[in-house]
Design an enzyme around this catalytic site. Structure first.
Site, short mmCIF file in Angstrom:
data_model
loop_
_atom_site.label_atom_id
_atom_site.label_comp_id
_atom_site.label_asym_id
_atom_site.label_seq_id
_atom_site.Cartn_x
_atom_site.Cartn_y
_atom_site.Cartn_z
N THR A 116 0.85 -1.18 0.00
CA THR A 116 0.00 0.00 0.00
C THR A 116 0.89 1.24 0.00
OG1 THR A 116 -1.57 -1.26 1.31
CG2 THR A 116 -1.85 1.13 1.28
N GLU A 146 9.77 -7.21 -1.96
CA GLU A 146 10.30 -6.13 -2.79
C GLU A 146 11.77 -6.36 -3.11
OE1 GLU A 146 8.59 -5.74 -0.08
OE2 GLU A 146 6.92 -4.36 -0.43
N ARG A 189 5.48 6.96 0.74
CA ARG A 189 4.76 6.59 1.96
C ARG A 189 5.71 6.59 3.14
NH1 ARG A 189 2.45 0.42 3.17
NH2 ARG A 189 3.12 0.43 5.35
N ASN A 231 -4.76 -8.60 3.47
CA ASN A 231 -4.76 -7.22 3.92
C ASN A 231 -4.59 -6.22 2.80
OD1 ASN A 231 -4.85 -5.33 6.16
ND2 ASN A 231 -2.70 -4.94 5.71
#
Lengths: 1191, 255
Positions: free
Chosen positions: A31, A64, A114, A1010
């Site tokens: 996210t 990642e 973020r 999630n």
């Protein structure tokens, strides 16, 4: 050239460009960047080509780090590659970023900037992640708006090829990534005009290939590394000029001109603010407003942040500048200043020294921080900065947007200052998650953006809960481009789509005088006024609002739409607001419905149309009385007996007033108290279970299966009933040992989510009344008051003595107090019952390391958290570290506990003389294998501490500090399959191999729940998930067997809904096993696509079909001469289809690709057969050696 | 050599054996084998409008469930570009069946709404069906609905469908009419070219232990031939009515 105007969000804008100019896309979801990867995956599945006419290869990796590695490899082998990420994910890519830059390899990382987790995790936007990559050698390019995201995405892809520097293109997470705006699209020809074919050819020639082999990634020594590192300097020097050339080229193609630094404001400005990202849009809006009244201000928008061109920076500033303020959307604790501040001071001083600055005197430069974790950044805050710059001694290293009452860094902001254009329609909509409000608003923006000349903007705020959540949509429409990158605080239209919101939210706070208020109300225009709380009435009267109501629920129901009121409310919005002529609006809404839902079938389209057509007739204006006459107001947020921290801090957050909390209210190190969820009474269940004590067999299954710990059982002394409320139910306890006790099954009416799993699992059916069980659902409202009193009375009944219960019986165990309650998990969640069970068994001595995922969100998202304490004040202690490190994190806890216990034992021995032999022997030789033993040890430790208080030796103090570790502790690593099978697998494997006593609970939902359902290695063959839209082609990873292969790990595969006794056994055995234990727990999930009230039925079907065999592998059995592998479920007795085709994640493939569905089903059936055969063989294996001797 | 050719629905059949609607004809391979084995015409399994709607609504419901609630997971399941919901799969199957064999292919339709009956009927005709069998399965549950109203529903339906088609229409009906001959005649007058006297209502079972209604699928048995042939097979050719006696039916073993 007629380019279409489209309404999309930042993520889609970036993806649209990146996809078409790439060949290999390796990603990992995080996210708020996940949608970019999902777009790529969707388009690839739809066989959409890139500009070279071929379809990019999209691959989801395990982390990642893996995505960066795969990307690096693809780039080296000559493909044009791209990836998308943010935050911790970006940090995991850093090592590869150094390499990619060091090798001068073109690529683009698109980053939704973020927050990097520090004292807490945040999914929201700031620049801390991007700033952590400054030294990698990547070029850093910032976009401020959705249009810029599209434009700068292309600039990045073009500039990277031209400069050979890899680019990191970033834009603010959520504020831009999820903001929907009207932009001009880019055609394939536009892309081709910027992507130079010669550069692509040159790129290919540098690729690794055995046809012209080369070597990269050498190891170098002190003699040459430094020189080699310096050899790329000219590329960095040339890059800014190259980027500007690309920007100029882009301008010639699409007409929008950008510069490395773009200045907006008075040409003779004296005060200039310098910043990057979406905040610069708000700053631009403020500057344009202030300059109208002659203020000499300006804003310098930074686009190319690295390489930082001092020349271009200084060249963009007016020479009249006297004062500069940098605004950084990050915090670098311990630095002399934040990154942009430091760079600006360096640039200005170098410029002045070299005589290249446009001004001759050193301007006053101050730096500040704003907007961390998407904190609002408004024109009022920009003005506050400009005002500060006027002061003779302005504050440096300031903060703006918060109240810092500790170190006093914050600026004062005038909340009434506004630059909103009066001609803009500003609409705020309050909806309930899953009622379709957000989707309808997105469609409205599309309609207005694409069918009119108006500009449109939409931004959506969600909740921290996964069910019963409030959504707030902020929509703006207007004739001019919208730069308002902040929430609406002065709305001229407010809609409340759920009547129940009125009792807990001041929805009209954002309404400006004269605004329109639309309310979804079960009460008609005549009765509704008396049903409104005082606050709402007051707002309507004082602000002279126009007030409309519609019973959208009824209209939607009649149209067959169930609870989905979105199209009804959307039609009303258009009818009232007049943004489009009514008939045009309705036609546009229907067109949008067809486009969005047409593929789901005619029936869906028809019922949506029916809802639209019925809406306007049911819309009524309300005559507003002159006086407030309501006799009630908003509900008190938390009860007055809640602890001070809950009342003063958490309650503000619950009310939506968290922004008003000053710095002093927050814990300094991110530490929060537990047991706070009990104070947040959500009242989201329409129906709650009602107990029929006469039918109840007191099996405890309902208590065990409840995800939210809202149905509980106690046995107790009947004398306590003297003080019971009138409606409190009880019956004789059905235990041989507790015959004289009473038993009560009690519901927490205000905490229940209404999932009805308890009713579904209840085995006790009435023989005389059809469909009547020992518990049945009934409307909550009429029961609320009485059951609240009953619940409070129930809580005060003393807990049963744990030592008198059998920990191997579900019935007994479900009398134990759960120390995990009222989480924000979805209604019907399949994970939480396992956690609750663990806390019932071991909670008062448990340490939990929780991986990032659903369990860390419902386990630790503010405002209130679910882990609780017992009456002794003991309960689970919990922390979320990261995603990839959770097994190691829990191992670290075990190392610490063991080390302290070891130290304590040594100290006990050293102090033996002062402590007495009996106590010392008792402490050191304690048998803590059962509750009695543990209780006795607790008593001993209490006695020990009392004795230590009277001793003077230094060791006494040391021992006091570690004495509690002499009581056995249970260390757990919690997480989902995303952690255990993928990103955290390396660490998990190491922990399993370590032999240390760590218990691992994997709550397996078979998908990344999630983050919205991306595939994991746990996803089964044939199931549809994101990145497996065509059905997962390969079989599910058998994590259990991999652990079993060690031979020294306790492994159990469980499914609470299918075998609660086996689950209980597994938890007990895992804790008892002195070594690593792994429990893989089947967790039904909303991502599986069916009504979760059937969750346990599906678990049973999963087991009966042989898909999910239940087993326990216990190494301790080997020394007893037994086979450590015990198969606890029966051979397959149900066809696999009868299990999987109850779930949309399987059935949708039978619709979208029936051939693939058939093929994968056959393979999946084979998977079941093979696995069953192998497990059966393992279970049937005769034991050699010891077994023979034992016999 | 016995002359086996006959006419049914205006179609000339090489013999009186017609394969009725069943899952067997879901497979093109089976359809070819039916022709090879001597079948004179094949009725495809029914297209159920209700099933299409249920599948559509179910998919929509669960694609929607849980969405737009939590910022990290705004959706849970990828939304595909197409789901082959609706009649397209059936129609494609019909087209391929027509290409695979020479014998007539009769489409079968079970609608649930008037618009649905007509709409889908037209599509089946456009896809190349030689005739259409309407599988009318209407269970009245409203005490206000009289027997004659039920019969009128059947009649209206047949007329509407027939009015919109060029191909002949057969109507599959059960025996539960007050006056079967009267109903038969009215359907004939409404445009039915044939009546297929075989229709079973699915009858659930009652679990007396759990006091639950449970689905119960009992497949048809040969015994039901006899029951069906107590009604008669009617073949109408516009003006002429041929009534076969039960004895003749039994001899020919056709219904």
């Amino acid at each position: 050239m007629n380019r279409k105007k489209i309404t999309i969000d930042g993520n889609e804008a970036a993806a649209r460009v990146a996809y078409r100019v790439s060949e290999v896309i390796a990603i990992y979801p995080i996210t708020p960047s996940s949608p970019m990867g999902e777009w790529a995956d969707q388009w690839s599945a739809e066989v959409k080509p890139n500009i070279w006419g071929t379809v990019p290869n999209v691959m989801e990796m395990q982390s990642e780090g893996g995505a960066a590695g795969a990307l690096h490899g693809a780039l080296q082998a000559g493909s044009l590659g791209v990836t998308f990420t943010a935050s911790q994910g970006l940090l995991l890519m850093i090592p590869n970023m150094f390499k990619i830059a060091g090798e001068l390899t073109p690529t683009v990382l698109h980053v939704t900037a973020r927050t990097v987790a520090a004292h807490a995790l945040s999914i929201f936007g700031d620049h801390s992640d991007v700033m952590a990559t400054r030294s990698t050698g990547f070029a850093l390019l910032a976009s401020n708006s959705v249009q810029e995201v599209m434009d700068f995405a292309l600039i990045s892809h073009a500039a990277t090829l031209a400069s050979r520097l890899p680019f990191l293109h970033f834009f603010d997470g959520f504020r831009t990534s999820h903001e929907v705006g009207k932009v001009e699209e880019m055609t394939d020809d536009d892309l081709r005009a910027l992507i130079d074919a010669n550069l692509v050819e040159a790129y290919r020639k540098r690729a690794l290939s055995p046809d012209h082999p080369m070597l990269r990634g050498t190891a170098q020594n002190p003699d040459v590394y430094f020189q080699a590192r310096e050899s790329a300097n000219s590329f960095y020097a040339a890059c800014p000029g190259i980027v500007q050339n690309v920007m100029d080229k882009l301008a010639s193609v699409i007409g929008r001109q950008y510069h490395l630094f773009d200045y907006v404001g008075a040409p003779d400005a004296e005060r200039v603010v310098i910043m990057m990202g979406s905040g610069a849009e708000a700053a631009q809006e403020t500057v344009e407003y202030l300059t109208q009244s002659g203020e000499k201000v300006g804003v310098l928008k930074v686009h190319l942040y690295r390489p930082f061109s001092i020349e271009h920076f200084l060249g963009a500033l007016p020479k009249t500048v006297k004062s500069l303020a940098t605004l950084d959307r990050t915090k670098e604790s311990g630095a002399a200043g934040e990154p942009l501040y430091v760079d600006v001071i360096t640039a200005v001083s170098e410029g002045l020294n070299a005589g290249t600055a446009p001004f001759t005197a050193f301007p006053r430069i101050i730096g500040g921080r704003y907007g961390l974790s998407s904190k609002e950044f408004t024109p009022a805050m920009v003005k506050a900065v400009f005002d500060e710059m006027k002061k003779p001694a302005p504050l440096n290293h300031f903060t703006v947007g918060i109240v810092d009452d500790v170190t006093h860094t914050s600026l004062e902001v005038d909340p009434t200052f506004s630059t909103e254009d009066p001609k803009t329609v500003r609409a705020v909509f309050y909806g309930l998650g899953s009622d379709g409000t957000v989707g309808a608003n997105k469609n409205s923006i599309k309609i207005i953006g694409e069918d009119t000349d108006n500009y449109a903007q939409g931004y959506f705020v969600y909740d921290s809960k996964k069910s019963g959540s409030v959504t707030t949509s902020h929509l703006r429409f207007g004739p001019k481009p919208i730069h308002s990158t902040y929430l609406i605080s002065q709305a001229n239209f407010v809609a409340c789509h759920q009547f129940s919101f009125l009792e807990r939210l001041d929805v009209l706070k954002v309404a400006e005088p004269g605004a329109t208020f639309l309310l979804n109300s079960p009460y008609g225009a005549e009765e509704v006024w008396n049903m409104l709380p005082r606050t709402t009435q007051r707002q309507i009267i004082t602000k002279k609002l126009r007030f409309y109501v519609i019973d959208a629920v009824q209209v939607a129901k009649n149209a067959g739409m169930g609870g989905r009121i979105n199209t009804v409310m959307q039609t009303c919005f258009f009818a009232i607001s007049g943004v489009l002529p009514r008939d045009e609006a309705i036609a546009a809404i229907k067109h949008a419905i067809e486009k969005t839902y047409g593929r789901r079938g005619e029936a869906v389209v028809k019922k949506n149309f029916a809802a639209v057509d019925a809406s306007i007739d049911h819309l009524h204006e309300v005559k507003v009385p002159a006086e407030v006459n309501s006799n009630f107001d908003l509900r008190q947020t938390v009860p007055s007996q809640a602890p001070a921290f809950v009342r003063d801090v958490l309650a503000r957050i619950i009310e939506g007033e968290g922004d008003s909390l000053p710095v002093s209210a927050m814990p300094i190190d991110g530490t929060f108290p537990t047991a706070t969820a009990q104070w947040e009474k959500r009242n989201i269940a329409l129906d709650i279970p009602v107990w029929d004590e006469n039918l109840c067999i007191q099996c405890g299954k309902c208590v065990m299966v409840c995800p939210h710990a809202v149905i509980r059982a106690k046995i107790y002394d009947p004398a306590l009933l003297d003080k019971a409320p009138a409606t409190f139910k009880s019956t004789a306890a059905r235990w041989k040992e507790f015959k004289e006790f009473k038993y009560t099954l009690q519901v927490a009416p205000e905490d229940c989510t209404g999932c009805a799993l308890c009713v579904e699992i209840c085995p006790s059916k009435s023989k005389s009344e059809a469909k009547h069980k020992a518990i049945n659902m009934a409307s909550q409202m009429p029961l609320r008051e009485a059951e609240r009193d009953n619940w409070n009375f129930f809580l005060d009944i003393p807990e049963v003595d744990r030592r008198t219960l059998s920990m191997g019986q579900v019935k007994d165990v479900q009398l134990l107090q759960p120390l995990f309650e009222f989480s924000g998990a979805c209604a019907g969640c399949g994970e939480t019952p396992y956690i609750k069970l663990m806390t019932q068994l071991f909670g008062d001595r448990a340490l939990i390391g929780n991986a990032t995922g659903c369990s860390s969100i419902y386990g630790g998202n503010l405002p209130t958290t679910p882990y609780a304490v017992n009456h002794e004040g003991r309960g689970p202690t919990w922390a979320n570290s990261l995603f990839e490190d959770n097994a190691e994190f829990a191992l670290g806890m075990r190392l610490a506990v063991d080390q302290q216990a070891q130290f304590a034992r040594e100290l006990v021995k050293r102090l033996a003389a002062s402590l007495g032999d009996e106590l010392v022997q008792g402490l050191l030789n304690a048998d803590q294998s059962n509750e009695t033993g543990i209780r006795e040890q607790r008593e001993r430790v209490k006695a020990l501490k009392a004795k230590l208080a009277g001793l003077t030796q230094l060791e006494a103090r040391d021992l006091t500090n570690v004495a509690e570790t002499l009581v056995k502790k249970s260390v757990w690593a919690f997480g989902g399959d995303g952690w255990a099978y993928d990103i955290g697998y390396g660490g998990l494997d190491h922990v399993l191999a370590s032999g240390r006593n760590v218990n691992v609970l994997v709550m397996d939902t078979e998908v990344y729940s999630n983050t919205g359902g991306q595939m994991s290695k746990s996803t089964p063959r044939g199931a549809v998930a994101k990145f497996a839209a065509g059905g997962k082609p390969r079989a599910k990873k058998d994590l259990g067997m991999m652990a079993v292969s060690y031979g020294s790990v306790y492994v159990a595969q469980v499914a609470l809904g299918a075998g609660d006794m086996q689950t209980l056994k597994a938890f007990n055995e895992a804790d008892a096993f002195d070594g690593p234990s792994l429990i893989i727990a089947y967790s039904h999930c909303i991502a599986h696509g069916y009504d979760l009230v059937h969750g346990c039925d599906q678990q049973k079907a999963a087991v009966q079909s042989g898909y999910w065999p239940l087993y326990r592998y216990n190494p301790d059995l080997v020394k007893l001469g037994k086979n450590p592998f015990q198969l606890d479920s029966r051979p397959p007795a149900l066809p696999l289809e009868k299990y999987i085709y109850n779930e949309t994640r399987y059935t949708m493939l039978t619709h979208s690709d029936p051939e693939a569905a058939k093929r994968l089903l056959l393979l999946a059936e084979e998977d079941v057969r093979t696995r069953w055969r192998d497990y059966q063989n393992l279970a049937a294996m005769p034991m050699n050696g010891a077994a023979k001797e034992a016999k | 050599m016995i002359e086996l050719t006959t006419k049914y629905l205006g179609l000339t059949l090489k013999n009186p054996l017609v394969v009725s609607a069943s899952p067997l004809s879901e497979d093109i391979g089976n359809i070819r084998r039916m022709e090879d084995s001597g079948a004179a015409a094949i009725v495809l399994p029914s297209l159920f409008e209700e099933q299409i709607h249920v599948e559509s609504n179910t998919l929509d419901r669960f694609l929607w469930q849980g969405t737009e609630s939590f910022a990290e997971s705004l959706t849970y399941i990828p939304d595909m570009t197409g789901y082959n919901l609706g009649p397209d799969g059936y129609l494609e199957h019909l087209r391929r069946a027509k290409q695979a064999v020479k014998v007539p292919i009769i489409g079968s339709l079970n609608g649930s709404s008037m618009g649905g009956w007509v709409g889908y009927a037209k599509k089946i005709e456009e896809a190349g069906a030689d005739a259409l069998e309407l599988n009318i399965y209407f269970i009245p549950t409203d005490a206000e609905t009289s027997g004659s109203q039920v019969e009128q529903v059947y009649v209206d339906l047949v007329s509407q469908v027939k009015a919109s088609l060029h191909i002949p229409v057969a109507v599959k009906i059960g025996a539960y009419f007050s006056s079967l001959p009267n109903t038969a005649r009215r359907l004939d007058q409404a445009g039915a070219a044939a009546l297929v006297l075989f229709n079973r209502f699915y009858q659930p079972d009652f679990d007396m232990e759990n006091l639950e209604v449970v689905p119960n699928l009992i497949l048809s048995t040969p015994h039901e031939f006899c029951c069906a042939s107590t009604g008669w097979r009617f073949s109408t050719e516009k003006s002429r009515q041929t009534w076969r006696s039960p004895a003749e039916c039994t001899r020919l073993r056709t219904c």
